[in-house]
Enzyme design. Structure first.
Site, mmCIF file in Angstrom:
data_model
loop_
_atom_site.group_PDB
_atom_site.id
_atom_site.type_symbol
_atom_site.label_atom_id
_atom_site.label_comp_id
_atom_site.label_asym_id
_atom_site.label_seq_id
_atom_site.Cartn_x
_atom_site.Cartn_y
_atom_site.Cartn_z
ATOM 1 N N ASP A 227 -13.239 47.105 -3.890
ATOM 2 C CA ASP A 227 -13.767 47.145 -5.256
ATOM 3 C C ASP A 227 -12.701 46.748 -6.291
ATOM 4 O O ASP A 227 -11.527 47.060 -6.114
ATOM 5 C CB ASP A 227 -14.281 48.558 -5.556
ATOM 6 C CG ASP A 227 -15.237 48.585 -6.732
ATOM 7 O OD1 ASP A 227 -15.586 47.509 -7.251
ATOM 8 O OD2 ASP A 227 -15.635 49.691 -7.135
ATOM 9 N N LEU B 255 -8.999 43.502 17.742
ATOM 10 C CA LEU B 255 -9.645 44.196 16.618
ATOM 11 C C LEU B 255 -11.132 43.836 16.526
ATOM 12 O O LEU B 255 -11.499 42.665 16.615
ATOM 13 C CB LEU B 255 -8.955 43.765 15.318
ATOM 14 C CG LEU B 255 -9.621 44.216 14.011
ATOM 15 C CD1 LEU B 255 -9.399 45.714 13.793
ATOM 16 C CD2 LEU B 255 -9.082 43.428 12.817
ATOM 17 N N HIS C 135 -12.912 37.296 -7.060
ATOM 18 C CA HIS C 135 -13.382 37.387 -5.667
ATOM 19 C C HIS C 135 -12.500 36.519 -4.756
ATOM 20 O O HIS C 135 -12.184 36.907 -3.635
ATOM 21 C CB HIS C 135 -14.839 36.947 -5.570
ATOM 22 C CG HIS C 135 -15.800 37.905 -6.227
ATOM 23 N ND1 HIS C 135 -15.768 39.259 -6.000
ATOM 24 C CD2 HIS C 135 -16.828 37.699 -7.108
ATOM 25 C CE1 HIS C 135 -16.729 39.850 -6.712
ATOM 26 N NE2 HIS C 135 -17.382 38.927 -7.400
HETATM 27 C C1 FPP Z 1 -16.428 44.399 -5.585
HETATM 28 O O1 FPP Z 1 -15.765 43.987 -6.757
HETATM 29 C C2 FPP Z 1 -16.430 43.356 -4.598
HETATM 30 C C3 FPP Z 1 -17.528 42.706 -4.157
HETATM 31 C C4 FPP Z 1 -18.885 43.010 -4.634
HETATM 32 C C5 FPP Z 1 -17.441 41.627 -3.153
HETATM 33 C C6 FPP Z 1 -16.301 41.723 -2.186
HETATM 34 C C7 FPP Z 1 -16.153 40.403 -1.597
HETATM 35 C C8 FPP Z 1 -14.989 39.775 -1.296
HETATM 36 C C9 FPP Z 1 -13.658 40.403 -1.385
HETATM 37 C C10 FPP Z 1 -14.993 38.348 -0.857
HETATM 38 C C11 FPP Z 1 -16.097 37.865 0.065
HETATM 39 C C12 FPP Z 1 -16.011 38.339 1.444
HETATM 40 C C13 FPP Z 1 -15.709 37.588 2.543
HETATM 41 C C14 FPP Z 1 -15.989 38.121 3.894
HETATM 42 C C15 FPP Z 1 -15.108 36.265 2.457
HETATM 43 P P1 FPP Z 1 -16.569 43.998 -8.121
HETATM 44 O O2 FPP Z 1 -16.945 42.600 -8.431
HETATM 45 O O3 FPP Z 1 -17.698 44.971 -8.068
HETATM 46 O O4 FPP Z 1 -15.434 44.507 -9.081
HETATM 47 P P2 FPP Z 1 -15.635 45.255 -10.475
HETATM 48 O O5 FPP Z 1 -16.220 46.606 -10.158
HETATM 49 O O6 FPP Z 1 -14.243 45.337 -10.998
HETATM 50 O O7 FPP Z 1 -16.524 44.382 -11.314
#
Ligand code: FPP
Length: 239
Positions: free
Chosen positions: A17, A128, A34
């Site tokens: 997050d 893993l 991201h």
């Molecule tokens: C949360 O941050 C994160 C996500 C909803 C997506 C997580 C995805 C990745 C790290 C990349 C994609 C995955 C792969 C397998 C390549 P947020 O956007 O909710 O953060 P915020 O709460 O600060 O807005």
């Protein structure tokens, strides 16, 4: 006993997050947050693989994430595709086994093919076990398991009194894997957000304040060290 000899968790789950807030802090578009998050993911997967962790589960896209703006969903889908295309050779060489948690039918075709290919190609690996949750929601997963067992009962293949934890767990995406030992959610949010609700029943929770793009191998090592010091009682007493 769910920890191995060295006090290492067998199964670590991470809610990655803070990408959006990181992007905002750096005056960048959310997609770049991201993208930076994927760099962190790469480092953590490498570390977990080398450290001998058995299972690493990463929450990449929830059933609720479709509610985000079209450009953000498209950016995430693009990153997912890029990840599977660019990392698969190295993951396979390191004997990582990839499993997708979630309903991949709803993913765009290219992503669906890429993840199915990765799953198939790495199926016999013994390193893993990397679970990537895509279009995943724990309540959906539990309902899917309930439906599958009800179907067996209605077909006369299963007696209701024979339904136990083992049979139930066999219907989950994580079938055959140990429960989560350590759940990490970055960015200082204290929620489970529908991630592995059943599997987290006895997990130790950690909520580091750091945003996911800033989460480093050192933060991960710290979490693993803290885990080794936790007193896990599973409802029992130690004194
Ligand atoms: C949360 O941050 C994160 C996500 C909803 C997506 C997580 C995805 C990745 C790290 C990349 C994609 C995955 C792969 C397998 C390549 P947020 O956007 O909710 O953060 P915020 O709460 O600060 O807005």
């Amino acid at each position: 006993m769910r920890q191995n000899e060295a006090g290492m968790p067998r199964h670590v789950a991470i809610i990655m997050d803070g990408n959006g807030r990181w992007a905002k802090q750096h005056s960048l578009a959310v997609a770049l947050g991201h993208r930076k998050g994927v760099e962190t993911l790469r480092e953590i997967v490498r570390y977990a693989s080398d450290a001998g962790i058995e299972v690493l589960s990463l929450y990449a896209f929830s059933t609720e994430n479709w509610k985000r703006s079209k450009p953000e969903v498209a950016a995430l889908m693009k990153l997912i595709l890029e990840f599977f295309r660019s990392e698969i050779d190295e993951l396979h060489a390191n004997r990582v086994r990839i499993r997708i948690l979630g309903d991949t039918q709803a993913l765009p075709e290219a992503q669906r093919k890429a993840v199915a290919g990765a799953d198939l190609r790495t199926a016999d690996n013994d390193g893993l076990q990397l679970n990537i949750a895509l279009n995943y929601g724990a309540r959906d997963e539990i309902l899917m398991a309930v439906r599958a067992l009800a179907e067996q009962v209605s077909q006369g293949q299963l007696q209701p009194e024979l339904i136990d934890a083992q049979r139930f767990e066999a219907q989950l995406y994580t079938a055959g894997q140990p429960d989560v030992d350590l759940l990490i959610r970055t960015s200082g949010e204290y929620r489970l957000s529908n991630f592995l609700l059943y599997q987290n029943a006895y997990a130790e929770f950690m909520f580091p304040e750091v945003l996911w793009p800033d989460f480093t191998v050192q933060h991960f090592e710290q979490a693993l060290a803290d885990f080794g010091r936790r007193d896990r009682r599973y409802g029992g007493r130690t004194t």
